[in-house]
Design a protein around this motif. Structure first.
Motif, PDB file in Angstrom:
ATOM      1  N   PHE A  61       0.837  -1.200   0.000  1.00 10.41           N
ATOM      2  CA  PHE A  61       0.000   0.000   0.000  1.00 10.41           C
ATOM      3  C   PHE A  61       0.878   1.259   0.000  1.00 10.41           C
ATOM      4  O   PHE A  61       0.671   2.183  -0.777  1.00 10.41           O
ATOM      5  CB  PHE A  61      -0.931   0.006   1.217  1.00 10.41           C
ATOM      6  N   VAL A  62       1.880   1.275   0.880  1.00 10.18           N
ATOM      7  CA  VAL A  62       2.775   2.429   0.987  1.00 10.18           C
ATOM      8  C   VAL A  62       3.604   2.571  -0.289  1.00 10.18           C
ATOM      9  O   VAL A  62       3.800   3.677  -0.794  1.00 10.18           O
ATOM     10  CB  VAL A  62       3.664   2.327   2.244  1.00 10.18           C
ATOM     11  N   ARG A  63       4.079   1.461  -0.830  1.00  7.02           N
ATOM     12  CA  ARG A  63       4.860   1.503  -2.078  1.00  7.02           C
ATOM     13  C   ARG A  63       4.039   2.162  -3.196  1.00  7.02           C
ATOM     14  O   ARG A  63       4.540   3.009  -3.935  1.00  7.02           O
ATOM     15  CB  ARG A  63       5.290   0.104  -2.492  1.00  7.02           C
ATOM     16  N   LYS A  64       2.763   1.793  -3.312  1.00  9.33           N
ATOM     17  CA  LYS A  64       1.895   2.375  -4.351  1.00  9.33           C
ATOM     18  C   LYS A  64       1.683   3.869  -4.108  1.00  9.33           C
ATOM     19  O   LYS A  64       1.664   4.655  -5.051  1.00  9.33           O
ATOM     20  CB  LYS A  64       0.556   1.641  -4.398  1.00  9.33           C
ATOM     21  N   ALA A  65       1.532   4.258  -2.845  1.00  7.52           N
ATOM     22  CA  ALA A  65       1.351   5.677  -2.514  1.00  7.52           C
ATOM     23  C   ALA A  65       2.601   6.485  -2.867  1.00  7.52           C
ATOM     24  O   ALA A  65       2.505   7.585  -3.422  1.00  7.52           O
ATOM     25  CB  ALA A  65       1.005   5.833  -1.033  1.00  7.52           C
ATOM     26  N   VAL A  66       3.767   5.938  -2.544  1.00  4.94           N
ATOM     27  CA  VAL A  66       5.025   6.630  -2.872  1.00  4.94           C
ATOM     28  C   VAL A  66       5.203   6.693  -4.391  1.00  4.94           C
ATOM     29  O   VAL A  66       5.606   7.723  -4.929  1.00  4.94           O
ATOM     30  CB  VAL A  66       6.232   5.955  -2.185  1.00  4.94           C
ATOM     31  N   GLN A  67       4.887   5.606  -5.075  1.00  2.00           N
ATOM     32  CA  GLN A  67       5.018   5.604  -6.536  1.00  2.00           C
ATOM     33  C   GLN A  67       4.106   6.648  -7.162  1.00  2.00           C
ATOM     34  O   GLN A  67       4.494   7.316  -8.125  1.00  2.00           O
ATOM     35  CB  GLN A  67       4.719   4.214  -7.106  1.00  2.00           C
ATOM     36  N   PRO A  79      13.895   4.442  -7.913  1.00  2.00           N
ATOM     37  CA  PRO A  79      13.630   3.256  -7.087  1.00  2.00           C
ATOM     38  C   PRO A  79      13.061   3.622  -5.716  1.00  2.00           C
ATOM     39  O   PRO A  79      13.436   4.632  -5.130  1.00  2.00           O
ATOM     40  CB  PRO A  79      15.010   2.606  -6.929  1.00  2.00           C
ATOM     41  N   VAL A  80      12.151   2.766  -5.232  1.00  2.00           N
ATOM     42  CA  VAL A  80      11.476   2.986  -3.957  1.00  2.00           C
ATOM     43  C   VAL A  80      11.880   1.891  -2.977  1.00  2.00           C
ATOM     44  O   VAL A  80      11.805   0.710  -3.300  1.00  2.00           O
ATOM     45  CB  VAL A  80       9.942   2.968  -4.143  1.00  2.00           C
ATOM     46  N   HIS A  81      12.312   2.311  -1.781  1.00  2.00           N
ATOM     47  CA  HIS A  81      12.617   1.377  -0.696  1.00  2.00           C
ATOM     48  C   HIS A  81      11.566   1.583   0.387  1.00  2.00           C
ATOM     49  O   HIS A  81      11.348   2.714   0.821  1.00  2.00           O
ATOM     50  CB  HIS A  81      14.000   1.661  -0.094  1.00  2.00           C
ATOM     51  N   ILE A  82      10.935   0.501   0.808  1.00  2.00           N
ATOM     52  CA  ILE A  82       9.976   0.560   1.912  1.00  2.00           C
ATOM     53  C   ILE A  82      10.578  -0.255   3.049  1.00  2.00           C
ATOM     54  O   ILE A  82      10.863  -1.442   2.891  1.00  2.00           O
ATOM     55  CB  ILE A  82       8.597  -0.012   1.521  1.00  2.00           C
TER      56      ILE A  82
END
Length: 137
Positions: A61-67, A79-82
């Protein structure tokens, strides 16, 4: 000179990225550096009254929000790091482990006596092995 830049994001607080994302992109372009983002979500404590899979899907969920934030800021390829745990500890661990040489982090509006320097920001600045750029609102 920076070769790898880490931008911290909190998807629930637009002051963490509205100003910081464009500046981080500008710094990455200036130095020819890689830009990555990180968001840290609090560790979910398993209490006896919660189901075993409580919190499942939180990282996605957080990854999609950051993206979505990155897409909006013309930074879709970043690139996204969660991470999960203590905010400042996870930022510092990632920055050290992956060889980042700059951390970009936004200050937050606060009350006296901290004003814009919250505890996580203060700990990142104090303990980072690399340059920390604080973006003030």
């Amino acid at each position: 000179m920076a070769t790898k830049i880490l931008l911290t994001i909190d998807h629930t607080d637009d002051t963490s990225w509205k100003k910081a994302l464009p500046i981080a992109l500008e710094q990455a372009k200036f130095y020819g550096a890689e830009l990555h983002t990180v968001e840290v979500i609090p560790e979910i404590i398993q209490l006896p009254n919660l189901p075993a899979n409580y919190g499942a899907g939180a990282k996605e969920f957080v990854r999609k929000a950051v993206q979505a934030i990155l897409d909006q800021g013309n930074a879709s390829d970043v690139p996204v790091h969660i991470k999960e745990g203590s905010v400042y500890r996870e930022i510092l661990k990632l920055a050290h482990k992956d060889g980042f040489d700059m951390i970009v982090i936004a200050s937050a509006k606060g009350d006296f006596p901290n004003y814009e320097i919250g505890p996580n920001l203060a700990r990142v600045v104090r303990n980072a092995h690399c340059t920390v750029m604080v973006i003030r609102d």
